[in-house]
Scaffold this active site. Structure first.
Site, PDB file in Angstrom:
ATOM      1  N   HIS A 138      33.158 -61.017 -27.659  1.00 46.54           N
ATOM      2  CA  HIS A 138      31.920 -61.820 -27.783  1.00 46.54           C
ATOM      3  C   HIS A 138      31.727 -62.518 -26.440  1.00 46.54           C
ATOM      4  CE1 HIS A 138      29.290 -64.557 -30.370  1.00 46.54           C
ATOM      5  NE2 HIS A 138      29.489 -65.342 -29.323  1.00 46.54           N
ATOM      6  N   HIS A 140      29.484 -64.214 -23.595  1.00 44.02           N
ATOM      7  CA  HIS A 140      28.245 -64.831 -23.099  1.00 44.02           C
ATOM      8  C   HIS A 140      28.120 -64.482 -21.615  1.00 44.02           C
ATOM      9  CE1 HIS A 140      26.858 -67.205 -26.592  1.00 44.02           C
ATOM     10  NE2 HIS A 140      28.113 -67.017 -26.976  1.00 44.02           N
ATOM     11  N   CYS A 168      25.239 -71.873 -26.840  1.00 40.84           N
ATOM     12  CA  CYS A 168      25.711 -72.799 -27.872  1.00 40.84           C
ATOM     13  C   CYS A 168      25.302 -74.215 -27.483  1.00 40.84           C
ATOM     14  CB  CYS A 168      27.231 -72.707 -28.011  1.00 40.84           C
ATOM     15  SG  CYS A 168      27.901 -73.940 -29.140  1.00 40.84           S
ATOM     16  N   ASN A 217      24.423 -64.215 -25.235  1.00 43.23           N
ATOM     17  CA  ASN A 217      25.373 -63.097 -25.223  1.00 43.23           C
ATOM     18  C   ASN A 217      24.794 -61.971 -24.367  1.00 43.23           C
ATOM     19  OD1 ASN A 217      25.429 -64.366 -28.139  1.00 43.23           O
ATOM     20  ND2 ASN A 217      27.454 -63.552 -27.721  1.00 43.23           N
TER      21      ASN A 217
END
Ligand code: HMG
Ligand code: MG
Length: 289
Positions: free
Chosen positions: A206, A208, A239, A248
């Site tokens: 995951h 970013h 976030c 992302n």
């Protein structure tokens, strides 16, 4: 011979939209999820059941879940921080939940108002209750490379916490480079530690894209055997509790890069382009309001 599969888990409607400052209408979110449902994803993270005071943009997630046109082959999942969120998620009819824990104390406090130990206690109750409802639980680990408050993360702490989440009942662990600080070198070191404990089949990447290395990090993780990545349509997001973090890796770009390298994401190029245009328009409209 057909190309080897790589799964992209679409997280745009949750990780992408949670960071938008201006309110996006529920109807608009539903249209985005419906477009994404035509792209060929097996899983779409559709919303979160967190405190609306902490993340106002996700406040309408229950309505989104109830009103999307569901495809029977797609798991529509939601992020859940505690038992209150789980009950709301069950009521909304989610197919899967995702819990989230930080590897660093600073981000844990900023994101969940709890220490790592306290959040593990909370999520172990959440996972038990989710099982009673036959709900699969995905576990997120945040700040697996670096934390905006505590600095560089020790790969061994990532591995230990990943093991802990699996023993609590998570079926897979998504390793979050929350602030997009990772490079192929640092991501590789982190994966080496985690892969001593978990097989690549239980891991998702995951990444970013704050530092512009998300695609390079995906390719590095593929070399380590990882075959599942979270991406966000049009690269939406970030976030709210990780200052400066961007979205992302953009789903349509990752799909294009992987396809040209001979991997099979199973996604429909035209539908992805359509959804990406829609996502960009949504965010642009919200900025102009
Ligand atoms: P708190 O303020 O400590 O909560 O927040 P509390 O337990 O003291 O409760 C305060 C009030 O909130 C109470 O209401 C509760 O009922 C209510 P009041 O009595 O004052 O009227 N409440 C809730 N309401 C709705 N849904 C709930 C809920 N829980 C309590 N689930 C809390 C603690 C965990 C709730 C808060 O910190 C929170 O919601 N945090 C979530 C933050 C968040 O969503 N961050 C973004 C997602 S994580 C991420 O993006 C990283 C990831 O992408 C991976 C990566 O990139 O690393 C996953
Ligand atoms: Mg994220």
């Amino acid at each position: 011979m057909s190309a080897t599969p790589i799964e992209l888990v679409e997280v745009g409607p949750r990780d992408g939209l949670q960071n938008e400052v201006k309110t996006i209408a529920t109807e608009t979110k539903i249209e985005l999820v419906n477009s994404l449902s035509r792209c060929g994803f097996r899983r779409i993270e559709t919303g979160s059941f967190v405190s609306p005071r902490w993340v106002p943009q996700m406040a309408g997630s229950g309505d989104v879940f109830k009103r999307i046109s569901r495809h029977q082959d797609i798991q529509y999942s939601a992020l859940v921080p505690n038992l209150i969120g789980l009950e709301k998620a069950i009521e909304a009819g989610v197919d899967e939940i995702a819990i989230f824990v930080s590897v660093s104390e600073g981000f844990s406090r900023a994101n969940l108002n709890a220490s790592i130990g306290e959040s593990l206690d909370t999520i172990s109750a959440v996972i038990r209750r989710a099982r009673d409802h036959d709900l699969r639980t995905r576990g997120y680990l945040s700040c697996v490379v670096a934390c905006p408050y505590d600095g560089v993360t020790d790969p061994k702490s990532v591995a230990e916490l990943a093991k802990n989440l699996i023993s609590l009942g998570c079926e897979e662990i998504s390793l979050g480079d929350t602030i997009g600080a990772g490079t192929p070198l640092t991501v590789g070191r982190m994966l080496e530690a985690v892969l001593k404990i978990l097989p690549p089949s239980q891991i998702a990447g995951h990444f970013h894209d704050t530092g512009g290395s998300a695609m390079a990090n995906i390719l590095a993780a593929i070399d380590y055997g990882v075959r599942m990545f979270d991406t966000s349509i049009a690269g939406l997001g970030g976030c709210p509790f990780a200052p400066g973090a961007s979205g992302n890796a953009a789903t349509e770009n990752v799909h294009a890069a992987l396809s040209s390298a001979g991997w099979n994401t199973g996604l429909d190029e035209n539908e992805l382009q359509w959804a990406a245009r829609q996502a960009k328009k949504m965010v642009k409209n919200s900025l102009e309001k």
